[in-house]
Design an enzyme around this catalytic site. Structure first.
Site, short mmCIF file in Angstrom:
data_model
loop_
_atom_site.label_atom_id
_atom_site.label_comp_id
_atom_site.label_asym_id
_atom_site.label_seq_id
_atom_site.Cartn_x
_atom_site.Cartn_y
_atom_site.Cartn_z
N ASN A 80 -8.52 -1.41 4.25
CA ASN A 80 -8.61 -1.60 2.81
C ASN A 80 -7.54 -2.55 2.29
O ASN A 80 -7.59 -2.98 1.14
CB ASN A 80 -8.52 -0.25 2.09
CG ASN A 80 -7.20 0.45 2.37
OD1 ASN A 80 -6.74 0.49 3.51
ND2 ASN A 80 -6.58 1.00 1.35
N PHE A 114 -13.86 17.72 -7.33
CA PHE A 114 -12.83 16.98 -8.06
C PHE A 114 -13.40 15.65 -8.54
O PHE A 114 -14.18 15.00 -7.85
CB PHE A 114 -11.63 16.71 -7.16
CG PHE A 114 -10.56 15.86 -7.79
CD1 PHE A 114 -9.53 16.45 -8.51
CD2 PHE A 114 -10.59 14.47 -7.69
CE1 PHE A 114 -8.55 15.68 -9.10
CE2 PHE A 114 -9.61 13.70 -8.29
CZ PHE A 114 -8.59 14.31 -9.00
N GLU A 122 -4.04 19.58 0.08
CA GLU A 122 -4.83 20.78 0.34
C GLU A 122 -4.49 21.35 1.71
O GLU A 122 -4.32 22.56 1.89
CB GLU A 122 -6.33 20.47 0.25
CG GLU A 122 -6.85 20.34 -1.17
CD GLU A 122 -8.36 20.37 -1.22
OE1 GLU A 122 -8.98 20.07 -0.18
OE2 GLU A 122 -8.92 20.70 -2.28
N ASP A 166 0.86 -1.17 0.00
CA ASP A 166 0.00 0.00 0.00
C ASP A 166 0.91 1.24 0.00
O ASP A 166 2.10 1.14 0.29
CB ASP A 166 -0.88 -0.04 1.24
CG ASP A 166 -1.80 1.16 1.35
OD1 ASP A 166 -2.32 1.59 0.31
OD2 ASP A 166 -1.99 1.66 2.47
N LYS A 167 0.35 2.39 -0.34
CA LYS A 167 1.14 3.61 -0.35
C LYS A 167 0.93 4.44 0.91
O LYS A 167 1.84 4.65 1.71
CB LYS A 167 0.82 4.47 -1.57
CG LYS A 167 1.62 5.78 -1.63
CD LYS A 167 1.08 6.70 -2.69
CE LYS A 167 -0.24 7.33 -2.30
NZ LYS A 167 -0.12 8.27 -1.14
#
Length: 1132
Positions: free
Chosen positions: A794, A542, A501, A407-408
């Site tokens: 996840n 987005f 952000e 995973d990242k």
């Protein structure tokens, strides 16, 4: 009761219809014909066993092992017919093996139950009986109204009813579900949002109808019917109304929601892959070897049976005068007699199948797993977390990994974005001490740099601080005015829709443009001390297709304008004015530094243009049909003719030593795939910065494919390009939608492209898609060993699908850790876990397996040869006590200790030379060649044992001082004694790393055999039927010829092994052997000075010839290793 038992065994599905009806607060209809639906309870189960199924399920799994099943059959045969050995010789070891294994696996599953109980027993508040009632998470029922407070996780899938805000919105982070820490806004329907007290909530009369549970995190279809003022109001429900279990409430004091999916029916649980028994490559090799040895056993038994009847064809041997048959024996069926003799020989030779191998392997895995937890190099001091082993069955698999799927977010990165540089109106700036300084300007220039900012620069900063969906949390007060008046602006905390952000808003705040908040209608900023309030007109969210987001605002002067930010490919083509070329060049420079780049632009609207835009947006957003397509058309109409303002570069802070770890894995021959749910640009940027993608690597893309045909064309184009440019390395980027198309009909072509790429990055991946990718590689023709590592819920499916699953103890909950095989605190620890622990575990257990088969061939082959000299009468060569204790006592401890402590190479060398990992890859030590070597060696040694002893004692030779001759039990004891000594010394020759424990068990095992035999043969045991071994061993040792034979035969067996080892080590050394020769020296270098234990360093210090060492004080010579504590050798 029956239904409960069926549910426990997994036979009774809780629901059968396509939809479910949920009555809020469980207000069921009062009419008689209503039948309530059955729903699952709210318990999460990650364990394999229950109290009810542990014994049958565990026994079934254990008897799937060939050796266990085989010995069960042998035990039953011994019970049914007259055999040469007692049923105890098979039944007792089998019972011991089954019991020890069951206890070990039961303990590991108990730990999983314990972790589940912590989750299921967590306190929660539900609305019942007119008030808030505290209960446990597992007691939540579908229909219950649940209260969740700020920073708590949702205990079930809830439809939001109300929050502490008037508009009924709340903010959640789904980091543990999809890997994103962005803040998502969820809302309640207006009719329930007004109910903010417990009493008003309980008074709600509402019914929710929705689909049955499904794994898709981003899909929810339902409707709620609310009785409001004696009128039924129907409102649609979508993903924005559903709060998922595992997500966390942020920036909201509290919410109330009704449970619609509970327990194993929640989306988080449905994304777990069902647990299955993982089996290592070594265990599969063991089963293959057992099958081969079973064939050898059957061959020996059949051959012995045939030869017996061939020998008894002569009448004098069939019924000799001293062994007359009974009438019943003469009239018995020859077929039954043949089968009985065959089974008797099968029992006689059955010890060639080593049942004790499994229990030794189980003990080695269980005890060896503690070394991971004890390793201080795998301890993370900041979080006070050590490595954790959840499943010890896969230790050796750590040494066989060929693919790593990671995973990242939270695994490779700290998930902390930092603003680095920006380009404004064609000029590059960097932030220094909270000021924007043009590139190349020194830090000590005048402090008035900010005062020189132009209007374009300030507009850029305002655009950055306004174009976002950032939310603000305050520690005190509620109103914006109160917050400012109380002077606690420094206590505000930003929550962003994406980490970049948040980093950008915090950066503009440091520079002088502070975002103060957004109340849904206005946005407030303070620009260099001046308060400005903008009216928020529209937000263009987005999406993956546009790859940008925009806001339409009314400035304090009344002008309508749009600010937009996004990837350069989605902004620059639509710009008309500004420094386009310079900005594009700066964006490329920032990307080369591994920064994630975003381009900022704006557009001014005339009053007429805005009226038209507002009308189109309203029509699209209220459309019931094709809403997404109509919105996309309107967005395209609005987002064009931009004025370019500049670009920013932000960096996602990598975890420590991620780049070095990935490079070490690559040098070890391990391919790394990054599977993330994050956006395309973010994922590529992190892959570049962490070294997963190299700057010189040719990046190929398979993204935004719309159809099967389009995907096939792109795959063929990529495959052709790879074959044409085969010299350079390639990296592949693929998104979730394109991956689904590729796996549908073009799986083989997709795999060919992936295998020819040095690195693969999969972005926008759903949890089950990650598992599908792992399964795809796992089931490919090469059958590579896969490892998956992640930190969030996840990643659970991926972790459970891979051969080895590793959980990161990160910031995203403990779901990954609970469902993993191993857990570590940081990604950098993966290097030592594989290259050192994996290497050690594999060589230890591989040698253990081969050695066990070797010593059992040595054990049982003389028994087979002995039958040629006793007319195949099924006479045993060894005493039954020796048969039982050979594997349990006499030869078990040396190989167990070896398999716990053996080190072919020092750990520091393994970490500094990752290429050594390639030497053991693809199950190299358990391949056909080593197997044949150990098997043939066992047969050769067995022949030497038997015929060496036979030559000594044959032809009625007297070996006693009084002229007496040895009998058959003395002959068997001589063979057994030579065998015990030889196989023990053979292991000693294989040992490279000697500890006091190795010495103790090696020489102690030989001594124990002699002491036991003297004790066993020196006493008449009243409970034994025969006293065959009385005084046999004492007579054997009283013969000098026997001692000479023992020494001579042992040397004859082992001397060729020594010659072979020396020959190969000097003429054809392996990489590991070369490293051993170099690491035996004390190396003084930049990375480390000493690689050996201090005792070895002291012995070898004077042997160094290739490098001069000046020692001023040998008494206090210090050997240093970079980054570790000092070691001192005294009296060198």
């Amino acid at each position: 009761m029956l239904r409960w038992i069926r549910q426990q065994l997994g036979f009774d599905p809780p629901h059968q219809s396509d939809t479910r009806t949920v009555y809020v607060a469980n207000r069921f209809p009062q009419h008689d014909h209503y039948i309530p639906q059955k729903f699952a309870d709210n318990r999460i189960i990650s364990s394999k066993y229950t109290v009810w199924n542990f014994i049958p399920k565990n026994l079934f799994e254990q008897f799937r092992r060939i050796a266990n099943f085989y010995f069960l059959i042998i035990f039953l045969v011994q019970l049914m017919i007259d055999t040469p050995t007692s049923p105890v010789t098979s039944g007792l070891p089998l019972f011991f093996v089954i019991t020890v294994t069951a206890i070990k696996q039961g303990f590991e599953d108990w730990l999983r139950h314990k972790a589940d109980n912590e989750v299921n027993g967590a306190p929660v508040y539900v609305v019942r009986s007119g008030g808030l009632v505290q209960t446990r998470s597992k007691n939540i029922r579908v229909g219950d109204i649940v209260r969740v407070a700020k920073d708590e996780t949702f205990p079930a899938d809830l439809v939001l009813l109300s929050s502490d805000r008037r508009e009924g919105t709340c903010h959640v982070t789904t980091a543990s579900l999809d890997g994103e820490t962005n803040l998502k806004t969820h809302s309640a329907v207006p009719e329930t949002a007004i109910s903010q007290s417990v009493s008003s909530l309980e008074a709600i009369v509402a019914v929710i109808e929705c689909h049955q549970p499904e794994a898709d995190l981003y899909r929810f279809v339902g409707r709620i019917t609310v009785n409001h003022c004696e009128e039924e109001i129907v409102r649609p429900l979508g993903p924005e109304n559903l709060l998922l279990r595992g997500a966390r409430l942020k920036n909201t004091k509290e919410i109330f929601g009704v449970a619609v999916y509970t327990g194993m029916e929640t989306k988080m649980a449905l994304n777990y892959k069902s647990k299955s028994q993982k089996r290592s490559a070594v265990e599969k090799s063991m089963n293959t070897f057992l099958m081969i040895y079973l064939v050898i056993l059957l061959f020996e038994a059949v051959l012995s049976t045939i030869l017996k009847y061939a020998w008894q064809a002569e009448e004098k041997w069939d019924e000799p005068w001293y062994n007359q048959k009974t009438e019943q024996e003469r009239n018995s069926s020859k077929i039954l007699k043949f089968i009985s003799d065959f089974l008797a020989f099968l029992v006689l030779y059955n010890f060639i199948i080593p049942i004790s191998l499994y229990v030794t392997v189980e003990m080695q895995k269980f005890l060896g797993s503690f070394f991971i937890g004890w390793d201080l190099d795998l301890y993370h001091e900041e979080s006070d977390q050590k490595a954790q082993v959840n499943t010890s069955d896969l230790n050796e698999e750590l040494g066989q990994v060929e693919y790593v799927f990671t995973d990242k977010t939270g695994t490779l990165t700290e998930n902390e974005m930092q603003f680095r540089e920006c380009s404004i109106n064609g000029v590059k700036y960097q932030e220094i001490n909270g000021k924007l300084v043009p590139e190349g300007m020194a830090e000590d220039l005048p402090d008035a740099v900010d005062s020189n900012l132009s209007e374009e620069d300030i507009l850029f900063l305002k655009a950055v601080s306004l174009c976002h969906t950032v939310q603000i949390s305050y520690d005190q007060a509620d109103g914006l005015g109160d917050r400012q008046a109380n002077g606690i602006l420094h206590q505000m905390e930003y929550y962003a829709s994406s980490p970049d952000e948040k980093a950008l808003v915090e950066a503009t705040k440091r520079i002088g443009v502070t975002f103060n908040g957004n109340n849904g209608e206005t946005m407030s900023i303070t620009s260099f001390g001046k308060l400005e309030i903008y009216k928020l007109l529209h937000i263009l969210e987005f999406d993956a297709n546009r790859r940008r987001m925009s806001v339409i605002l009314q400035t304090p002067s009344g002008e309508k304008m749009l600010f937009t930010k996004g990837a350069e490919s989605s902004i620059l083509p639509y710009t008309k004015t500004g420094e386009i070329d310079k900005t594009r060049m700066h964006v490329d420079e920032l990307a080369l530094k591994g920064l994630r780049t975003l381009v900022i632009a704006c557009r001014h609207f005339t009053p007429e243009e805005y009226i038209e835009i507002d009308r189109r947006l309203h029509e699209a957003r209220t459309a019931l049909q094709q809403r997404e397509e109509r919105l996309a058309d309107v967005f395209s109409y609005i987002e064009k003719d931009f004025e370019l303002l500049g670009a920013v570069g932000v960096e996602d802070k990598l975890q420590e030593k991620v780049q070095e770890t990935i490079e070490a894995l690559r040098m070890a021959g391990i391919k790394v795939w990054v599977l993330t749910g994050d956006k395309h640009e973010t994922a590529v940027s992190v892959s570049l910065s962490c070294g997963h993608f190299h700057r010189t690597m040719n990046i190929l893309e398979l993204v935004q494919q719309k159809s099967d045909s389009e995907c096939a064309v792109q795959l063929r184009r990529l495959d052709k390009r790879i074959k044409e440019d085969h010299v350079i390395q390639h990296g592949l980027v693929v998104d979730g939608a394109s991956l689904s198309l590729a796996l549908r009909q073009h799986e083989k072509l997709f795999m060919d492209v992936c295998r020819n790429c040095s690195a693969v990055l999969c972005c926008r991946m759903a949890p089950l898609q990650k598992a599908k990718v792992v399964r795809l590689l796992k089931t490919s023709p090469e059958k590579p060993i896969t490892l998956a590592i992640g930190d969030g819920a996840n990643d659970v499916s991926m972790i459970q699908e891979a051969h080895v699953g590793i959980g990161i103890m990160g910031k995203e909950g403990r779901q990954a850790v609970r469902n993993s095989d191993y857990a570590i605190a940081r990604f950098k620890f993966l290097s030592k876990l594989l290259l050192v622990h994996g290497h050690f575990y594999y060589i230890r257990i591989a040698t253990l397996v081969q050695y066990f088969f070797y010593k059992n061939v040595c054990f049982i082959t003389p028994q087979f040869l002995y039958q040629f000299f006793c007319l195949f009468s099924q006479q045993t060569l060894y005493d039954s006590v020796y048969l039982t204790l050979y594997n349990i006592c006499f030869t078990s401890l040396p190989i167990l200790v070896y398999s716990l402590f053996e080190q072919l190479v020092h750990p520091h060398v393994l970490q500094n030379k990752p290429a050594l990992y390639r030497d053991i890859s693809k199950n190299a030590l358990l391949s056909c060649k080593p197997f044949l070597y150990w098997t043939l060696l066992g047969f050769c040694h067995a022949f030497v044992f038997f015929f060496g002893s036979y030559l000594l004692m044959g032809e009625d030779t007297s070996l006693m001082g009084n002229g007496q001759m040895f009998g058959n039990w003395t002959f068997g004891t001589l063979v057994f004694t030579i065998m015990v000594i030889t196989v023990t010394l053979k292991l000693a020759l294989e040992t490279h790393f000697w500890t006091w424990m190795n010495h103790f068990v090696t020489w102690g095992s030989i001594a124990f055999y002699f002491i036991f035999s003297l004790f066993y043969g020196g006493i008449i045991w009243p409970f034994l039927h025969t006293q065959d071994m009385y005084f046999v061993f004492v007579q054997l040792l009283s013969s000098g010829s026997a001692w000479f034979a023992i020494i001579l035969i042992v040397i004859t067996c082992l001397f060729p092994d020594v010659i072979k080892s020396v020959f190969y080590r000097h003429l054809q050394p392996t990489n590991t052997q070369k490293t051993q020769m170099y690491s035996n020296r004390v190396i003084l270098g930049d990375d480390f000075i000493a690689l050996q234990p201090l005792s070895r360093a002291r012995n070898h210090l004077g042997k160094i010839r290739w490098k001069r060492i000046r020692v001023q004080s040998a008494q206090n010579m210090t050997l240093l290793k970079a980054g570790t504590e000092r070691r001192t050798i005294g009296n060198c």
